[in-house]
Design an enzyme around this catalytic site. Structure first.
Site, short mmCIF file in Angstrom:
data_model
loop_
_atom_site.label_atom_id
_atom_site.label_comp_id
_atom_site.label_asym_id
_atom_site.label_seq_id
_atom_site.Cartn_x
_atom_site.Cartn_y
_atom_site.Cartn_z
N GLU A 188 26.37 -25.72 141.53
CA GLU A 188 26.06 -24.32 141.84
C GLU A 188 27.39 -23.58 141.83
O GLU A 188 28.21 -23.75 142.73
CB GLU A 188 25.40 -24.17 143.20
CG GLU A 188 25.06 -22.72 143.53
CD GLU A 188 24.68 -22.51 144.98
OE1 GLU A 188 24.85 -21.36 145.46
OE2 GLU A 188 24.25 -23.47 145.63
N CYS A 227 27.22 -16.55 147.57
CA CYS A 227 26.81 -16.78 146.18
C CYS A 227 25.63 -15.90 145.79
O CYS A 227 25.34 -15.72 144.61
CB CYS A 227 26.47 -18.25 145.95
SG CYS A 227 25.22 -18.89 147.07
#
Length: 373
Positions: A188, A227
């Site tokens: 990720e 994020c």
């Protein structure tokens, strides 16, 4: 569930530690610590539903031949290896918890490697779990600092999960032994998340106010070090000026400073490297966009000594060209920074612009019509 309770019992201590180690406000520290305990508790409840079996049936099964003699059903079993979790600096508690919970339920021991800059929070979370004797010995391990030659010893039954920068992710993906042994690697990395305002949304309407409030919150929560933070804001050309004015007014209510100062609602960036990265990123963005809020420079924080701290105030830019240049779609500035991009308001254009986001995790569409989505 026992892990969740062990960490929650030390909540006050962990909030204080998070404010000191991460520079996050108390509210943002709660976001991380409570996110960790809530996730662990939820996964614990799911674990109770799984029962004590060693095989998890996957679907009802089906006949594969002309008769029921040839019949098949998939089942999930644990890997005979270890889960290596390399986590980002921005969520030292929640990041550790959400990865560990899933792996432990899957029957795998975990080695957690938090980001060095904020590892004190992770270390204390795991220490509380160990002190409470929540898991069998060997189920949960911790590495602070370098992983040294750890990757050289992994094999096909092990897994690596990484959250962080695309640059580091590439280095992990390219590790010779991980490639040779086909070790599972989950990444990720950078994300250019977007928010779209549809042309049917009228100023001061409920959806309009929600758009302004939520986008500004996403820019400033955790000082933009998330994020899922909104990096690209797409607004119909005819609404551009009104949106800018409303967002600047909303952001003006944010106070950047020490997390221990009462007025502060945007804390400092986590490290000197983070500040340098954000300053460099904004400089690059200003080649293709104009500042509409903020200075683009380091600021002195409220409640902090002048010249000290990694303070960067919420910053909003406006793209010079419709839809934004390639740089806006490729460069993630990991701080309280976002860019407004005018577009024609059409759904096909929105879909095309959204797809340009290099690694986008989240896209939000604000509209008064279901047809727009």
């Amino acid at each position: 569930i026992a892990m969740s309770k062990a960490i929650h019992e030390h909540r006050k201590e962990l909030l204080e530690l998070s404010m000191k180690n991460c520079g996050t406000t108390r509210k943002d520290s709660k976001f991380d610590i409570d996110g960790a305990t809530g996730t662990l508790y939820h996964y614990g409840a799911l674990g109770k539903e799984l029962g004590d079996g060693y095989v998890l049936p996957d679907g009802p099964g089906e006949q594969l031949g002309r008769s029921s003699i040839f019949w098949g059903r998939h089942g999930r079993v644990s890997r005979d290896g270890v889960a290596i979790h390399i986590n980002a600096f921005n969520f030292p508690a929640w990041g550790f918890a959400e990865k560990a919970a899933a792996a432990i339920l899957a029957g795998m021991p975990v080695i957690t490697k938090p980001a060095t800059s904020t590892c004190l929070v992770t270390e204390r979370c795991i220490e509380t779990v160990v002190e409470a004797d929540c898991v069998p010995e060997g189920v949960l391990g911790l590495i602070c600092g370098s992983v040294a030659d750890l990757f050289d010893h992994l094999h096909g039954q092990d897994v690596v999960a990484f959250t962080g920068s695309a640059r580091t992710a590439l280095r992990i993906r390219s590790h010779e032994n991980l490639l040779a042994r086909s070790t599972s690697v989950n990444i990720e990395a950078d994300s250019l998340n977007a928010a779209f305002l549809a042309p049917d949304v009228q100023p001061e309407s409920e959806v309009w106010n929600l758009f302004i409030k939520e986008v500004c919150r996403e820019i400033t929560q955790k000082s933009g070090q998330k994020c899922t933070a909104v990096r690209r804001i797409f607004v119909p050309q005819e609404q551009l000026a009104t949106v800018e004015e409303a967002m600047c007014e909303e952001l003006s209510g944010r106070v950047t400073g020490s997390p221990f100062a009462d007025k502060t609602n945007v804390g400092p960036l986590a490290t000197a490297d983070q500040l340098s990265s954000v300053l460099e990123g904004v400089t690059k963005l200003r080649e293709v966009a104009d500042l509409v809020h903020g200075s683009g420079e380091r600021v002195d924080g409220v409640g902090a000594e002048p010249g000290k701290g990694y303070f960067f105030a919420p910053t909003l830019l406006r793209a010079r060209e419709a839809g934004g240049s390639d740089l806006i779609h490729d460069l993630e500035v990991f701080g309280p920074v976002s860019t407004i991009c005018p577009f024609d308001g059409e759904a096909p254009t929105a879909a095309c612009l959204n797809s340009k986001g290099d690694g986008s995790l989240v896209t939000s569409v604000y509209s008064d019509s279901d047809q727009r989505t």
